[in-house]
Design an enzyme around this catalytic site. Structure first.
Site, PDB file in Angstrom:
ATOM      1  N   ARG A  43     -23.994  -2.660   5.745  1.00 36.75           N
ATOM      2  CA  ARG A  43     -24.012  -3.681   5.616  1.00 36.75           C
ATOM      3  C   ARG A  43     -24.720  -5.097   6.668  1.00 36.75           C
ATOM      4  O   ARG A  43     -24.292  -5.823   6.464  1.00 36.75           O
ATOM      5  CB  ARG A  43     -22.401  -3.903   5.631  1.00 36.75           C
ATOM      6  CG  ARG A  43     -21.573  -3.104   4.130  1.00 36.75           C
ATOM      7  CD  ARG A  43     -20.110  -2.529   4.524  1.00 36.75           C
ATOM      8  NE  ARG A  43     -20.312  -2.049   3.779  1.00 36.75           N
ATOM      9  CZ  ARG A  43     -18.453  -1.998   3.202  1.00 36.75           C
ATOM     10  NH1 ARG A  43     -17.385  -2.265   3.876  1.00 36.75           N
ATOM     11  NH2 ARG A  43     -17.988  -0.812   2.338  1.00 36.75           N
ATOM     12  N   GLU A  63     -18.945  -5.674   8.764  1.00 38.86           N
ATOM     13  CA  GLU A  63     -19.802  -4.863   9.587  1.00 38.86           C
ATOM     14  C   GLU A  63     -21.076  -6.096  10.423  1.00 38.86           C
ATOM     15  O   GLU A  63     -21.086  -6.036  11.156  1.00 38.86           O
ATOM     16  CB  GLU A  63     -20.801  -3.990   9.196  1.00 38.86           C
ATOM     17  CG  GLU A  63     -19.145  -3.273   8.514  1.00 38.86           C
ATOM     18  CD  GLU A  63     -18.384  -3.081   7.289  1.00 38.86           C
ATOM     19  OE1 GLU A  63     -17.066  -1.985   6.978  1.00 38.86           O
ATOM     20  OE2 GLU A  63     -18.700  -3.945   6.713  1.00 38.86           O
ATOM     21  N   LYS A 123       0.738  -1.129  -0.468  1.00 40.94           N
ATOM     22  CA  LYS A 123       0.044  -0.387  -0.527  1.00 40.94           C
ATOM     23  C   LYS A 123       0.539   1.185  -0.328  1.00 40.94           C
ATOM     24  O   LYS A 123       1.905   1.238   0.699  1.00 40.94           O
ATOM     25  CB  LYS A 123      -0.430  -0.297   0.943  1.00 40.94           C
ATOM     26  CG  LYS A 123      -2.336   1.021   1.354  1.00 40.94           C
ATOM     27  CD  LYS A 123      -2.844   0.788   3.293  1.00 40.94           C
ATOM     28  CE  LYS A 123      -4.037   2.048   2.826  1.00 40.94           C
ATOM     29  NZ  LYS A 123      -5.172   1.776   3.276  1.00 40.94           N
TER      30      LYS A 123
END
Length: 474
Positions: free
Chosen positions: A244, A216, A130
């Site tokens: 979600r 979630e 990343k």
């Protein structure tokens, strides 16, 4: 998993690229992440397997009807050669390639060129870093997930110019304080440790904080299970991502009335992340759930006190608050006098009742001050409702008896939120009151800074002042 399972059931030549950098906002933890770390496949073996497969096809040893049988034999042979079990992708009859260096452009071109001729669904597993290519981002991946403005040459991040405390930090600090006083409290977050400032508790009491990854739905079911066992779980999740977990809130938390405290961060207009991240639906979809209790603080002190109340309450409680700086120089209230489900009156007025919920009440207060300067009269009474559910019916009864016009202001959708709750009450109890609902109409809000979007939606001080004066004229 559902998508992978469906893919393997249908004849297709789908190529799935797994970009694996082990990060969300913070480093990702969990069994599947470790599984990807440990997963290895020999490129030489893949080339040999492809060569063998081509020979088998040319000599008519195998056709499409026998492809799954050949796949199983190849998997068994690979497990024997590499001394490793089949991976999850192969178990679903998906050809697996990788892992390979995702930053090796020429290597990726070569691999993609080779595997594009394969039949059937395939998975290419690439490993990346990343922030690759910008050294500050490589070294501090969490901070540079959303760094704001910065100097690209020096890597110096530009200050926002504000030294005020953030809503999320108020939450994080109060959660740690409460957790130190009550050993039942644990924190749960779906990959948002630093984003919601639960990292504050994580650093101090790591064994009582659970980062469940970008999951979630699981976070709420996990919390319900802990609550069933006498734990008091505090789940922090962004408003836009709470959608979600709607089924889990209904079925696992609310239906069985589990004491789960849901702190809904990034509620309302969020800003630069765009339509996917605005938290405009939570008041609407939470209000419709039985047993749910919903609060929204207007000040930092409100948030602290509501968290204290929520820990002591029964059943599910949601506390929603916005992103960004806590407003300064606001009208404070004596929270110790405020009961659950009780509103507080902030201004006296003779003609129009204004009801707000959450931080937008501060902007509304300023708008009323401006409107009164222009109208030259003490026209608008203002209440901070504080709780959407249970709502203060004593205040609504008083307004129904003494006012002909009510204006509701909320940082969310007008359909289903505070405005709808007030309209329903007035209608059901026969009060001939005109209700004007200010908020976000039936639309998805686009990208832009919060200031730009509040102005666009007529929910800034100027827009609200204009709406107040229009209501007075009518």
């Amino acid at each position: 998993f559902e998508g992978l399972n469906n893919t393997s059931m249908n004849r297709n030549n789908l190529l799935i690229v797994v970009n694996d950098n082990h990060m969300a906002i913070d480093p990702i933890k969990g069994g599947f992440t470790q599984y990807l770390v440990d997963l290895t496949t020999s490129n030489r073996y893949n080339r040999w397997r492809w060569w063998l497969y081509q020979i088998a096809v040319k000599r008519h040893w195998v056709d499409d009807s026998k492809k799954n049988q050949l796949q199983s034999r190849h998997n068994a042979l690979k497990a024997w050669l590499t001394h490793q079990p089949n991976n999850i992708f192969q178990g679903l009859h998906l050809r697996y390639f990788g892992p390979t260096n995702g930053h090796d452009v020429e290597g990726l071109v070569r691999i993609l060129t080779e595997i594009k001729y394969h039949k059937g669904p395939r998975v290419l597993h690439i490993v990346t870093t990343k922030g690759k290519g910008y050294k500050p981002a490589e070294l501090d991946q969490t901070t540079w997930h959303a760094p704001g403005e910065f100097d690209p040459k020096s890597g110096e991040r530009k200050s926002s110019g504000h030294s005020h405390q953030l809503w999320q930090d108020v939450f994080g600090q109060e959660l740690l304080r409460l957790a130190r006083l009550d050993s039942r409290i644990v924190g749960i977050t779906p990959a948002m440790l630093s984003g919601c400032s639960m990292s504050i508790m994580k650093e101090a009491i790591p064994q009582r904080v659970f980062d469940v990854g970008i999951a979630e739905s699981h976070a709420l079911t996990f919390a319900a299970g802990l609550a069933k066992g006498g734990i008091v779980p505090v789940v922090n999740v962004y408003s836009s991502f709470l959608q979600r977990a709607y089924d889990q809130i209904v079925h696992d938390v609310a239906l069985t009335r589990q004491h789960v405290v849901i702190c809904v961060d990034r509620a309302g207009i969020v800003g630069h992340d765009g339509a996917t991240h605005h938290g405009l639906l939570d008041l609407c979809f939470l209000r419709s759930i039985p047993n749910m209790q919903i609060a929204a603080p207007r000040t930092a002190e409100d948030l602290r006190y509501m968290m204290q109340q929520a820990i002591q309450m029964d059943g599910p409680v949601a506390i929603r608050y916005p992103r960004g700086n806590v407003p300064q120089n606001v009208t404070e209230t004596n929270n110790k006098l405020q009961e659950i489900g009780k509103a507080v009156q902030l201004r006296q007025g003779t003609k129009i009742a204004v009801l707000t919920i959450g931080a937008i009440g501060n902007t509304t207060y300023q708008a009323i001050e401006e409107a009164e300067k222009k109208a030259g009269s003490n026209t608008w009474a203002l209440w901070d409702m504080r709780w959407l559910k249970p709502i203060d019916t004593n205040v609504l009864e008083h307004i129904g008896q003494h006012y002909h016009t009510v204006i509701t202001v909320e940082d969310g959708m007008t359909e289903g939120g505070l405005g709808s709750a007030v309209s329903e009450y007035m209608t059901e109890h026969g009060f001939p009151v005109r209700v004007i609902r200010l908020g976000v109409k039936d639309q998805f809000v686009t990208h832009g800074s919060p200031d730009e979007l509040y102005h666009f939606l007529h929910l800034d001080k100027e827009g609200l002042c204009e709406s107040l004066l229009q209501a007075l004229e009518k």
